[in-house]
Design an enzyme around this catalytic site. Structure first.
Site, PDB file in Angstrom:
ATOM      1  N   THR A 138      -2.600   5.603  -4.746  1.00 31.34           N
ATOM      2  CA  THR A 138      -1.653   6.356  -3.773  1.00 31.34           C
ATOM      3  C   THR A 138      -0.349   6.280  -4.815  1.00 31.34           C
ATOM      4  OG1 THR A 138      -1.197   4.567  -2.008  1.00 31.34           O
ATOM      5  CG2 THR A 138      -2.629   6.347  -1.666  1.00 31.34           C
ATOM      6  N   THR A 139      -0.100   4.855  -4.925  1.00 26.48           N
ATOM      7  CA  THR A 139       1.211   4.546  -5.691  1.00 26.48           C
ATOM      8  C   THR A 139       1.187   5.402  -6.878  1.00 26.48           C
ATOM      9  OG1 THR A 139       1.135   2.469  -4.508  1.00 26.48           O
ATOM     10  CG2 THR A 139       2.964   2.926  -6.356  1.00 26.48           C
TER      11      THR A 139
ATOM     12  N   ASP B 129      -9.243  -0.451   1.033  1.00 29.24           N
ATOM     13  CA  ASP B 129      -9.194   0.230  -0.159  1.00 29.24           C
ATOM     14  C   ASP B 129     -10.184  -0.188  -0.962  1.00 29.24           C
ATOM     15  OD1 ASP B 129      -6.489   1.186   0.420  1.00 29.24           O
ATOM     16  OD2 ASP B 129      -5.583  -0.075  -1.150  1.00 29.24           O
TER      17      ASP B 129
ATOM     18  N   ASP C 180       0.916  -1.300   0.055  1.00 32.12           N
ATOM     19  CA  ASP C 180       0.109   0.183   0.194  1.00 32.12           C
ATOM     20  C   ASP C 180       0.936   1.410  -0.085  1.00 32.12           C
ATOM     21  OD1 ASP C 180      -2.784   0.975  -0.059  1.00 32.12           O
ATOM     22  OD2 ASP C 180      -2.358   1.391   1.972  1.00 32.12           O
TER      23      ASP C 180
HETATM   24  N1  LIG Z   1      -5.780  -7.264 -13.741  1.00 35.40           N
HETATM   25  C1  LIG Z   1      -4.839  -6.288 -13.953  1.00 35.40           C
HETATM   26  N2  LIG Z   1      -3.989  -6.029 -15.062  1.00 35.40           N
HETATM   27  C2  LIG Z   1      -3.384  -4.888 -15.118  1.00 35.40           C
HETATM   28  N3  LIG Z   1      -3.454  -3.922 -14.551  1.00 35.40           N
HETATM   29  C3  LIG Z   1      -4.081  -3.894 -13.482  1.00 35.40           C
HETATM   30  C4  LIG Z   1      -5.025  -5.082 -13.028  1.00 35.40           C
HETATM   31  N4  LIG Z   1      -5.445  -4.858 -11.766  1.00 35.40           N
HETATM   32  C5  LIG Z   1      -5.145  -3.556 -11.373  1.00 35.40           C
HETATM   33  N5  LIG Z   1      -4.243  -3.143 -12.443  1.00 35.40           N
HETATM   34  C6  LIG Z   1      -3.685  -1.724 -12.146  1.00 35.40           C
HETATM   35  O1  LIG Z   1      -2.563  -1.388 -11.317  1.00 35.40           O
HETATM   36  C7  LIG Z   1      -2.479  -0.286 -10.965  1.00 35.40           C
HETATM   37  C8  LIG Z   1      -2.702   0.016  -9.376  1.00 35.40           C
HETATM   38  O2  LIG Z   1      -1.843  -0.859  -8.702  1.00 35.40           O
HETATM   39  P1  LIG Z   1      -1.548  -0.722  -7.007  1.00 35.40           P
HETATM   40  O3  LIG Z   1      -3.022  -0.746  -6.592  1.00 35.40           O
HETATM   41  O4  LIG Z   1      -0.471  -1.119  -6.717  1.00 35.40           O
HETATM   42  O5  LIG Z   1      -1.506   0.866  -6.987  1.00 35.40           O
HETATM   43  P2  LIG Z   1      -2.351   2.104  -6.355  1.00 35.40           P
HETATM   44  O6  LIG Z   1      -3.627   1.796  -6.559  1.00 35.40           O
HETATM   45  O7  LIG Z   1      -1.725   3.317  -7.472  1.00 35.40           O
HETATM   46  O8  LIG Z   1      -1.903   2.425  -5.096  1.00 35.40           O
HETATM   47  P3  LIG Z   1      -2.297   1.865  -3.398  1.00 35.40           P
HETATM   48  O9  LIG Z   1      -3.139   0.703  -3.873  1.00 35.40           O
HETATM   49  O10 LIG Z   1      -1.166   1.506  -2.939  1.00 35.40           O
HETATM   50  O11 LIG Z   1      -2.789   3.088  -2.960  1.00 35.40           O
HETATM   51  C9  LIG Z   1      -3.839   0.554 -11.479  1.00 35.40           C
HETATM   52  O12 LIG Z   1      -2.849   1.232 -12.855  1.00 35.40           O
HETATM   53  C10 LIG Z   1      -4.527  -0.559 -12.285  1.00 35.40           C
HETATM   54  O13 LIG Z   1      -5.066  -0.216 -13.203  1.00 35.40           O
HETATM   55 MG   LIG Z   2      -4.456   0.087  -5.506  1.00 38.58          MG
END
Ligand SMILES: Nc1ncnc2c1ncn2[C@@H]1O[C@H](COP(=O)(O)OP(=O)(O)OP(=O)(O)O)[C@@H](O)[C@H]1O
Ligand SMILES: [Mg+2]
Length: 548
Positions: free
Chosen positions: A96-97, A392, A63
């Site tokens: 957030t990332t 989340d 996260d």
């Molecule tokens: N099955 C999938 N295939 C491709 N990309 C995906 C898939 N599921 C999620 N993503 C992508 O992964 C990214 C989100 O990754 P992650 O949850 O690690 O980071 P975040 O949401 O930015 O931050 P955090 O969850 O830490 O607050 C998004 O760009 C999302 O579209």
């Molecule tokens: Mg995320």
């Protein structure tokens, strides 16, 4: 004409000052260090971070905001990026990332432009224009999602949870999150609002992740104060009291001289009489459950048990407040003033065994707008990470219900926006054009980081995605499992519109703010001056300059 005069010193001795390009690149480097630190965690194939704090406590997470909150950041510009993550988390609970990584990329591209002698004000102006255009384009891309579309909402929840450790039981958690949030969602003037705080999350180590369940009511991690009390109360009438059922001990050490054994008895009788009166009052209004924020005297417990009243003591204030929302009870401060109207209701109040612990479940509440989720898992780390993931998931579902809009993930939206921004920049002309192009390329860090973290070639992936979008495939994104560029709508990789919008806005704000700084003035040690304790204070030992 003023030359030759003494320079006027306005800054205190020891103040550090850095100006111009030096200050800028130093700030940008610090901010980029932060963004690079979380980049490898982005996406389903992102890695986790193990964080160890100064107390030796370990957190394993993916996260973004949790990572940034845990690491001790000193540099002021780096702190700004941490703020981006926090804002993103508060506004949408996810992304957030992404926000931090995009901000880092905007700064990286800005440095290249500054090196090519583009003035920072041109860059920030171009970034602002680009952000606005990007948000508008994203809104056009968005797809409607309704509260009744449980499947889409569950997909949104699953996308938010995919990169977390718990991904094995994602489906189960997605269902719980949607069920809980849909229950607490309230409709007003045709618009939904959701207060995620109305979902109480209780974490209990033990059992398996799949045992995590939703309860239409409240859970309190307590058992009745006295074993003689009933364990189940159907059709509960609940009194919430934030006063103690105890006789206040006198503050002063009073001495009572007793000359006759009957006097002692009278003294004890008086205490008993007062406690009995309190219990009678509770009984008289018809309460069969008493939930007390403070203590309950042994004797009072005994009387309550005799009246078959189920009583809990020292319940947390926050739980009291949620119970009040859930059951409709008012929290009463003086037992004398308790009235029938103050009582809340629940179909059942009962003690249940959860692992080795006894907990109180208040279920079937009159106000179904408050629910609970009981999290189970093998270890404390697992339970904590489920907690973060569910938060989340619940936030994205809440946001999707409130706005009624979603977009596709997997880098699809980013590439589409980049393409549209490049078309836009061509129409803008002027120097800002270069900054808008830089902004477009910065957004493409999302698909490239996703690809990179999945062990794919980021350049190949990006080229293929651009090609797909040129061919009008708006939802083409990277499937990180197969390495193929596919339709993210068909893959069910869905996200609320607000997450993307907020990520663009907060990343731009942070980048612009950092770019505008060309002068860093840091006071020595940051102390505002003056000796601690002040003059003449008790700690003033060895003060040779004292008046005396
Ligand atoms: N099955 C999938 N295939 C491709 N990309 C995906 C898939 N599921 C999620 N993503 C992508 O992964 C990214 C989100 O990754 P992650 O949850 O690690 O980071 P975040 O949401 O930015 O931050 P955090 O969850 O830490 O607050 C998004 O760009 C999302 O579209
Ligand atoms: Mg995320």
């Amino acid at each position: 004409m003023m030359t030759g005069q003494q320079p006027i010193i306005v800054l205190k001795e020891g103040t550090k000052r850095e100006r111009g390009k030096g200050a800028q690149s130093n700030n940008i480097m610090a901010a980029r260090a932060i963004s690079d630190a979380v980049k490898s965690t982005l996406g389903p194939k992102g890695m986790d971070k193990m964080l160890v704090d100064s107390m030796g406590d370990v957190v394993v997470t993916n996260d973004g905001v949790t990572i940034l909150k845990e690491i001790d950041v000193e540099h002021p510009a780096a702190k700004m990026l941490v703020e981006v993550a926090k804002t993103q988390d508060e506004e949408c609970g996810d992304g957030t990332t992404t926000a931090v990584v995009v901000a880092g990329e905007l700064l990286k591209k800005a440095i290249d432009l500054i090196d090519a002698n583009v003035h920072p004000t041109i860059i920030t102006a171009g970034y602002r224009m680009a952000a606005q255009k990007a948000v508008e384009t994203l809104e056009d891309l968005a797809i409607d999602v309704d509260i009744s579309n449980r499947q889409a909402l569950e997909r949104i929840a699953m996308t938010a949870m995919i990169s977390k450790q718990i991904s094995g039981s994602r489906e189960h958690f997605a269902k719980l999150a949607v069920e809980a949030i849909a229950m607490v969602a309230e409709k007003e003037n045709g618009k939904y609002t959701v207060d995620v705080d109305n979902v109480q999350v209780v974490k209990k180590q033990g059992g398996s992740m799949e045992d995590t369940e939703m309860i239409k009511g409240m859970i309190i991690d307590k058992e009745p104060v006295n074993p003689a009390m009933p364990k189940r109360i159907p059709k509960a009438k609940i009194a919430l009291v934030d006063a103690a059922l105890e006789i206040k001990k006198t503050e002063i050490d009073a001495k009572i001289e007793i000359t006759d054994p009957s006097q002692l008895q009278a003294f004890l009788d008086e205490e008993e009489r007062m406690l009995r009166k309190m219990v009678e009052k509770i009984k008289s209004v018809g309460a069969n459950v008493l939930i007390c924020q403070k203590g309950i005297d042994d004797l009072a417990q005994h009387f309550l048990a005799k009246e078959k009243i189920f009583a809990l003591r020292r319940v947390k204030k926050s739980d009291m407040e949620k119970l009040s929302k859930a059951t409709g009870a008012s929290i009463v401060s003086k037992i004398d003033e308790l009235e029938v109207d103050d009582l809340g209701q629940a179909n059942m109040v009962e003690m249940r065994h959860v692992q080795e612990d006894e907990m109180t479940f208040v279920t079937g509440c009159k106000n179904p707008k408050a629910v609970s989720i009981l999290i189970r898992g093998g270890t404390q780390h697992v339970v904590e990470e489920i907690g973060r993931s569910l938060e989340d998931a619940m936030s994205v579902v809440a946001v999707a219900i409130e706005d009624g809009k979603m977009v596709t993930g997997g880098g699809s939206a980013a590439v589409e926006l980049a393409m549209k921004l490049r078309e836009y920049s061509a129409s803008v002309g002027g120097r800002e054009q270069i900054a808008i192009d830089a902004f477009a390329s910065s957004l493409e860090v999302v698909p490239t980081a996703l690809a990179e973290n999945a062990g794919l070639d980021p350049i190949d992936v990006l080229i293929e995605m651009r090609k797909a979008h040129k061919a009008n495939k708006k939802h083409a994104g990277i499937n990180v499992y197969t390495g193929k560029v596919t339709d993210m709508l068909k893959e069910n990789v869905l996200e609320p519109l607000r997450v993307g919008k907020q990520a663009i806005n907060s990343a731009t704000d942070a980048a612009v703010m950092i770019l505008r700084i060309d002068d860093v003035i840091a006071s020595k040690g940051g102390s505002p001056g003056g000796p601690p304790g002040g003059p003449g204070g008790p700690g003033g030992m060895g003060d040779e300059f004292g008046e005396d």
